[in-house]
Design a protein around this motif. Structure first.
Motif, mmCIF file in Angstrom:
data_model
loop_
_atom_site.group_PDB
_atom_site.id
_atom_site.type_symbol
_atom_site.label_atom_id
_atom_site.label_comp_id
_atom_site.label_asym_id
_atom_site.label_seq_id
_atom_site.Cartn_x
_atom_site.Cartn_y
_atom_site.Cartn_z
ATOM 1 N N LEU A 189 -9.757 -2.703 0.318
ATOM 2 C CA LEU A 189 -9.128 -2.157 1.514
ATOM 3 C C LEU A 189 -9.202 -3.108 2.693
ATOM 4 O O LEU A 189 -8.290 -3.161 3.520
ATOM 5 C CB LEU A 189 -9.786 -0.823 1.883
ATOM 6 N N LYS A 219 -1.399 -5.114 -2.771
ATOM 7 C CA LYS A 219 -2.605 -4.311 -2.946
ATOM 8 C C LYS A 219 -3.380 -4.585 -4.228
ATOM 9 O O LYS A 219 -4.535 -4.177 -4.341
ATOM 10 C CB LYS A 219 -2.244 -2.820 -2.903
ATOM 11 N N ALA A 254 -2.346 -2.015 5.667
ATOM 12 C CA ALA A 254 -1.799 -0.666 5.491
ATOM 13 C C ALA A 254 -0.573 -0.445 6.365
ATOM 14 O O ALA A 254 0.366 0.242 5.962
ATOM 15 C CB ALA A 254 -2.862 0.380 5.826
ATOM 16 N N GLY A 295 -6.495 -1.623 5.374
ATOM 17 C CA GLY A 295 -6.764 -0.420 4.598
ATOM 18 C C GLY A 295 -8.092 0.240 4.918
ATOM 19 O O GLY A 295 -8.247 1.452 4.747
ATOM 20 N N MET A 345 0.828 -1.203 0.000
ATOM 21 C CA MET A 345 0.000 0.000 0.000
ATOM 22 C C MET A 345 0.862 1.252 0.000
ATOM 23 O O MET A 345 0.464 2.292 -0.531
ATOM 24 C CB MET A 345 -0.948 0.001 1.197
#
Length: 400
Positions: free
Chosen positions: A218, A389, A223, A344, A202
């Protein structure tokens, strides 16, 4: 004549009572310690949730995520002319975690030294190089960036952080992105081709990414991850060992384990005599502070980055090149059995050390081995898939 009866306990009765109290205290203390750790773990999770909310607010404001290793650069003035594109992902989210005052010190030229004296020339806007020990914001410890279970404090660290940006499951050029040189940095087309394949997380060094780049969703993409900071005890999780030639480590993430670098009698620590990145093996005096989480504002991976190659709480191995480092940087924590990760979508998950992590001796993804295929499936199983991602890999939290 009647004898007077004395009121009180006999010695035997007192000893029995003391023994019972001792047993009860012995039974109670572990429960108290467990309750305290549960509270600390919850506080750590709440810190991470606030950081997740800050990332979303930042993205709402700027339509992109903060840069990992961004900032300013001025070749003429060295570390005083800017932060040499070494600023990490955390400084720019300060206004969104209720640290507006510190953010204003960084974003506007500060005119005082750490001892409170006035400077003849103000510090540059966005601060100097993030390893400067004479710049107040960089040595400021922020509770919002610390896990309460981590006891690390003091020198040679500056302000510490326990939260690191996820840079995926590959290492090739992940320390510099598409840039080369020392000062000034310049765009390099060859590096750009490499990072197009290996920049799978990410966050990508010196590059802005956004939620639209996260094609896997997400909720399926990490993240950021939790990291323990170094205590000076040669812990394999927090004190990176100096690794081999770049191709060797890139093609075998388990190099340190395969080459007997870890103490078999204390598997959480390196063998005595092994060179650590902090041991100044290259004669660089600044390396004394090059341990995990030691510079909260620094975008170098050992300070504020992590990858999903080796499973959580595995060993850290660094390849040092000039003033940059890359290597194996799994997340770690002082919690029992795993680490927190920030997804995310802002959710915080606890990932166990035993997560399915594929083949730890498989080569990482890079251009020369995976030509033209940026979407190669992660060789590191569910763990690697969570760190990428846009690879269309199916993940399930039922197996975590």
């Amino acid at each position: 004549m009647k004898k007077m009866r004395r009121n009180g306990f006999t010695l035997v009765e007192l000893l029995v009572v003391i023994a019972i109290i001792g047993v009860l205290v012995g039974l109670l203390l572990p429960a108290v310690q467990a309750a305290r750790e549960a509270a600390r773990r919850m506080s750590c999770s709440n810190n991470f949730k606030q950081i997740g909310l800050a990332l979303h607010n930042y993205h709402s404001a700027y339509n992109k995520l903060p840069a990992q290793k961004g900032g300013t650069n001025n070749a003429n003035d060295g570390s005083l002319g800017g932060n040499q594109l070494r600023l990490g992902w955390l400084p720019t989210i300060l206004p969104f975690i209720e640290q507006q005052g510190l953010w204003e010190q960084i974003s506007h030229p500060l005119a005082i030294n750490t001892d409170g004296t006035l400077r003849t020339t103000p510090w540059p806007g966005m601060g100097p190089a993030p390893w400067r020990t004479d710049y107040t914001p960089w040595i400021t410890e922020l509770a919002a960036l610390r896990c309460p279970s981590d006891p690390g404090t003091g020198l040679p660290a500056l302000g510490r952080t326990n939260y690191a940006a996820c840079q995926g499951d590959a290492v090739e050029y992940n320390e510099v992105g598409a840039w080369s040189g020392s000062n000034p940095l310049v765009m390099n087309s060859g590096y750009a081709e490499q990072i197009r394949i290996s920049g799978r997380g990410m966050f990508v060094a010196r590059q802005y990414t956004g939620f639209r780049d996260v094609l896997d969703g997400l909720s399926n993409t990490i993240a950021a991850g939790e990291i323990a900071t170094d205590l000076g005890d040669r812990d394999i999780r927090t004190a990176p060992i100096d690794g081999p030639g770049s191709a060797v480590l890139r093609d075998n993430p388990s190099w340190a384990r395969d080459n007997d670098k870890i103490d078999p009698e204390r598997p959480q620590f390196w063998r005595a005599g092994e060179n650590l990145t902090t041991d100044n093996a290259a004669g660089d005096g600044a390396r004394a502070s090059w341990a995990r989480g030691f510079h909260w504002a620094d975008g170098e991976m050992q300070h504020s980055g992590m990858n999903t190659i080796l499973s959580p709480n595995s060993e850290t191995v660094s390849r040092t090149t000039a003033d940059s480092t890359w290597g194996m940087y799994p997340p770690s924590s002082r919690h029992q059995g795993g680490v927190h990760v920030l997804m995310g979508d802002g959710a915080v998950k606890f990932i166990t050390d035993s997560i399915e992590a594929g083949n730890s001796r498989a080569h990482t993804v890079y251009k020369d081995h995976n030509p033209g295929n940026a979407g190669t499936q992660s060789p590191y199983g569910l763990w690697g898939a969570l760190g990428t991602k846009a690879n269309k890999e199916t993940v399930s939290f039922d197996s975590l």
